[in-house]
Design a protein around this motif. Structure first.
Motif, PDB file in Angstrom:
ATOM      1  N   TYR A  85       0.828  -1.206   0.000  1.00 18.15           N
ATOM      2  CA  TYR A  85       0.000   0.000   0.000  1.00 18.15           C
ATOM      3  C   TYR A  85       0.865   1.260   0.000  1.00 18.15           C
ATOM      4  O   TYR A  85       1.948   1.286   0.586  1.00 18.15           O
ATOM      5  N   VAL A  86       0.345   2.303  -0.632  1.00 17.75           N
ATOM      6  CA  VAL A  86       0.970   3.623  -0.570  1.00 17.75           C
ATOM      7  C   VAL A  86       0.331   4.350   0.603  1.00 17.75           C
ATOM      8  O   VAL A  86      -0.797   4.832   0.511  1.00 17.75           O
ATOM      9  N   SER A  87       1.054   4.420   1.714  1.00 14.88           N
ATOM     10  CA  SER A  87       0.468   5.053   2.905  1.00 14.88           C
ATOM     11  C   SER A  87       0.861   6.518   3.044  1.00 14.88           C
ATOM     12  O   SER A  87       0.261   7.253   3.829  1.00 14.88           O
ATOM     13  N   GLY A  88       1.857   6.945   2.267  1.00 14.12           N
ATOM     14  CA  GLY A  88       2.253   8.346   2.290  1.00 14.12           C
ATOM     15  C   GLY A  88       2.858   8.768   0.966  1.00 14.12           C
ATOM     16  O   GLY A  88       3.681   8.050   0.395  1.00 14.12           O
ATOM     17  N   SER A  89       2.450   9.914   0.452  1.00 15.98           N
ATOM     18  CA  SER A  89       3.022  10.454  -0.788  1.00 15.98           C
ATOM     19  C   SER A  89       2.918  11.973  -0.734  1.00 15.98           C
ATOM     20  O   SER A  89       1.826  12.533  -0.797  1.00 15.98           O
ATOM     21  N   ILE A  90       4.078  12.614  -0.620  1.00 13.23           N
ATOM     22  CA  ILE A  90       4.121  14.075  -0.496  1.00 13.23           C
ATOM     23  C   ILE A  90       5.145  14.639  -1.488  1.00 13.23           C
ATOM     24  O   ILE A  90       6.256  14.125  -1.606  1.00 13.23           O
ATOM     25  N   VAL A  91       4.738  15.684  -2.189  1.00  8.10           N
ATOM     26  CA  VAL A  91       5.640  16.434  -3.069  1.00  8.10           C
ATOM     27  C   VAL A  91       5.741  17.849  -2.521  1.00  8.10           C
ATOM     28  O   VAL A  91       4.734  18.433  -2.118  1.00  8.10           O
ATOM     29  N   ASN A  92       6.943  18.418  -2.513  1.00  6.66           N
ATOM     30  CA  ASN A  92       7.123  19.740  -1.937  1.00  6.66           C
ATOM     31  C   ASN A  92       8.215  20.488  -2.693  1.00  6.66           C
ATOM     32  O   ASN A  92       8.961  19.904  -3.479  1.00  6.66           O
ATOM     33  N   SER A  93       8.302  21.777  -2.440  1.00  7.09           N
ATOM     34  CA  SER A  93       9.368  22.605  -3.018  1.00  7.09           C
ATOM     35  C   SER A  93       9.990  23.447  -1.917  1.00  7.09           C
ATOM     36  O   SER A  93       9.382  23.663  -0.861  1.00  7.09           O
ATOM     37  N   THR A  94      11.199  23.919  -2.160  1.00  9.67           N
ATOM     38  CA  THR A  94      11.869  24.733  -1.157  1.00  9.67           C
ATOM     39  C   THR A  94      11.117  26.041  -0.938  1.00  9.67           C
ATOM     40  O   THR A  94      10.502  26.586  -1.863  1.00  9.67           O
ATOM     41  N   SER A  95      11.143  26.534   0.291  1.00 10.65           N
ATOM     42  CA  SER A  95      10.443  27.775   0.611  1.00 10.65           C
ATOM     43  C   SER A  95      11.176  28.978   0.023  1.00 10.65           C
ATOM     44  O   SER A  95      12.356  28.894  -0.316  1.00 10.65           O
ATOM     45  N   ILE A  96      10.480  30.082  -0.082  1.00  9.82           N
ATOM     46  CA  ILE A  96      11.070  31.284  -0.671  1.00  9.82           C
ATOM     47  C   ILE A  96      12.249  31.794   0.156  1.00  9.82           C
ATOM     48  O   ILE A  96      13.315  32.109  -0.367  1.00  9.82           O
ATOM     49  N   ASN A  97      12.077  31.856   1.476  1.00 10.06           N
ATOM     50  CA  ASN A  97      13.163  32.383   2.307  1.00 10.06           C
ATOM     51  C   ASN A  97      14.112  31.301   2.812  1.00 10.06           C
ATOM     52  O   ASN A  97      15.101  31.597   3.490  1.00 10.06           O
ATOM     53  N   GLN A  98      13.805  30.023   2.500  1.00  7.94           N
ATOM     54  CA  GLN A  98      14.656  28.890   2.856  1.00  7.94           C
ATOM     55  C   GLN A  98      15.035  28.886   4.339  1.00  7.94           C
ATOM     56  O   GLN A  98      16.180  28.627   4.715  1.00  7.94           O
ATOM     57  N   ASP A  99      14.034  29.130   5.175  1.00 12.51           N
ATOM     58  CA  ASP A  99      14.264  29.119   6.622  1.00 12.51           C
ATOM     59  C   ASP A  99      14.069  27.735   7.222  1.00 12.51           C
ATOM     60  O   ASP A  99      14.225  27.543   8.432  1.00 12.51           O
ATOM     61  N   SER A 100      13.724  26.761   6.390  1.00 14.87           N
ATOM     62  CA  SER A 100      13.583  25.385   6.845  1.00 14.87           C
ATOM     63  C   SER A 100      14.009  24.451   5.719  1.00 14.87           C
ATOM     64  O   SER A 100      13.959  24.813   4.540  1.00 14.87           O
TER      65      SER A 100
END
Length: 389
Positions: free
Chosen positions: A241-256
């Motif tokens: 099973y696919v229990s997690g699938s997340i796509v993301n991009s870096t934040s503008i200020n890159q504070d995290s």
């Protein structure tokens, strides 16, 4: 959202093959995938195709997926072309997962394909540069001896190593682990085991990396059939099973950190913690990227990654095996196929089908971390996929 399962998998051996093409690579992976799923292609309701640099290497733009899938006799269905740097195919996987989870489709195909080799190596190295903000690249930084990403990773590695007391031996032990794992994987591009001394004595690419610490130029294809639980139960009892699938991009200020944030979202979605992971594939474009990823995905605290190396925690027989496939450093890095290749490895490990590089015990939960491109000091894109038996 309903449950989504992996019904079939297939991939080519990753490597350098000037005679291969996008069509032949995709066709081989898809044919193996359909055979593994034991379904006919007319069951596929939609297809999601991940590719990053075909336009730059081969000249094929705009209808990449339609062109590739035609070779396998697949058409007359929605075909979605996905480009997201090294995370292209794992992003395609995420969109396909949404298609099933939402109830839009019962059965879909995901494929990732990349043709990186070219008679003119300059084309390949310039293609890598497109994974950066090209307006920030000075003419003096353009070169044709290695990927510009090795320079990017090297600068990050030197800062990290100085801050946390990491040595080249730590990096060499990670690379040696991966090359030894890859020697057991018939799909790996580099299949010769290495000791950490071998790694340290290899050719210097850019300080602090030797060649064995860096992912190679690769061609390859990978494919997965995703479907609803009801559809899957008609064809198999060996469900993943696919229990997690997340796509993301870096934040503008890159504070995290984008990998850390994306991982936390995926753990929340799957309802698990890092301690529950049994097997992991991370985006080791370089050995240092793997080391830092240990911390970013929560296997240990900040600055403690070297302890996992020293204690053998991430070895194939360790408590938290990382990159049993050999990782990008050994299995290869055909960038548009890499993410899907990682997900396939986790699937095989959970099903007990990984052969000579199968980890010990009966793994139940696995994670694939895939990253792509670079903006400022961060990866531009990140995907986290969590699979569960």
């Amino acid at each position: 959202m309903r449950k989504v399962t992996i019904l079939g998998t297939g991939m080519t051996k990753f490597g350098k093959d000037l005679d291969s093409s996008l069509k032949t690579l995709s066709h081989e992976a898809i044919t193996k995938c359909l055979s593994d799923a034991n379904i006919s292609k007319d069951k596929i309701e939609a297809a999601y195709v991940g590719n990053s640099v075909a336009g730059l290497i081969t000249g094929q733009e705009t209808i990449r997926g339609q062109v590739m899938l035609r070779e396998s006799g697949i058409g007359g269905i929605p075909i979605f072309n996905t480009e997201n740097a090294c995370a292209s195919s794992s992003t395609a996987f995420h969109l396909a997962w949404l298609g099933i989870a939402s109830g839009m489709y019962e059965c879909v195909l995901v494929t990732g394909v990349e043709k990186m080799t070219h008679e003119d190596r300059t084309k390949t190295f310039l293609a890598y540069e497109s994974g950066l903000d090209v307006e920030t690249i000075t003419s003096s930084s353009k070169q044709s001896t290695h990927s510009i990403f090795m320079e990017v990773y090297a600068e990050k590695a030197k800062v990290y190593m100085e801050k946390y007391g990491v040595t080249k031996e730590h990096l060499a032990r990670i690379a040696a682990k991966n090359h030894t794992n890859g020697s057991l994987n018939p799909y790996a591009q580099k299949n010769i085991p290495m000791t950490y001394e071998d790694v340290l004595n290899d050719k210097i690419i850019v300080n602090p990396f030797t060649k064995a610490m860096c992912s190679p130029i690769s061609d390859g294809g990978a494919a997965i059939i995703l479907c609803s639980e009801n559809f899957a139960r008609k064809h198999t009892t060996n469900l993943v099973y696919v229990s997690g699938s997340i796509v993301n991009s870096t934040s503008i200020n890159q504070d995290s950190n984008v990998i850390e944030i994306t991982s936390k979202k995926a753990y929340s979605q799957a309802g698990i913690s890092p301690e529950e992971l049994d097997v992991i594939e991370v985006h080791d474009a370089t050995a240092s990227a793997e080391l830092i990823a240990y911390e970013q995905i929560g296997l240990c605290g900040i600055g403690e990654g070297k302890l996992l190396v020293e204690e053998g925690v991430t070895n194939i027989e360790g408590v938290k095996p990382v990159n049993p496939s050999g990782g990008l450093e050994s299995k290869g890095h055909p960038i548009g196929a890499t993410g899907l290749g990682q997900i396939i490895e986790i699937t095989w490990q959970l099903q007990g089908r990984a052969g000579k590089h199968q980890i010990n015990g009966k793994p139940r939960i696995g994670l694939a971390q895939n990253a792509g491109g670079h903006l400022g000091s961060e990866n531009a894109a990140c995907t986290i996929t969590i699979l569960e038996r």
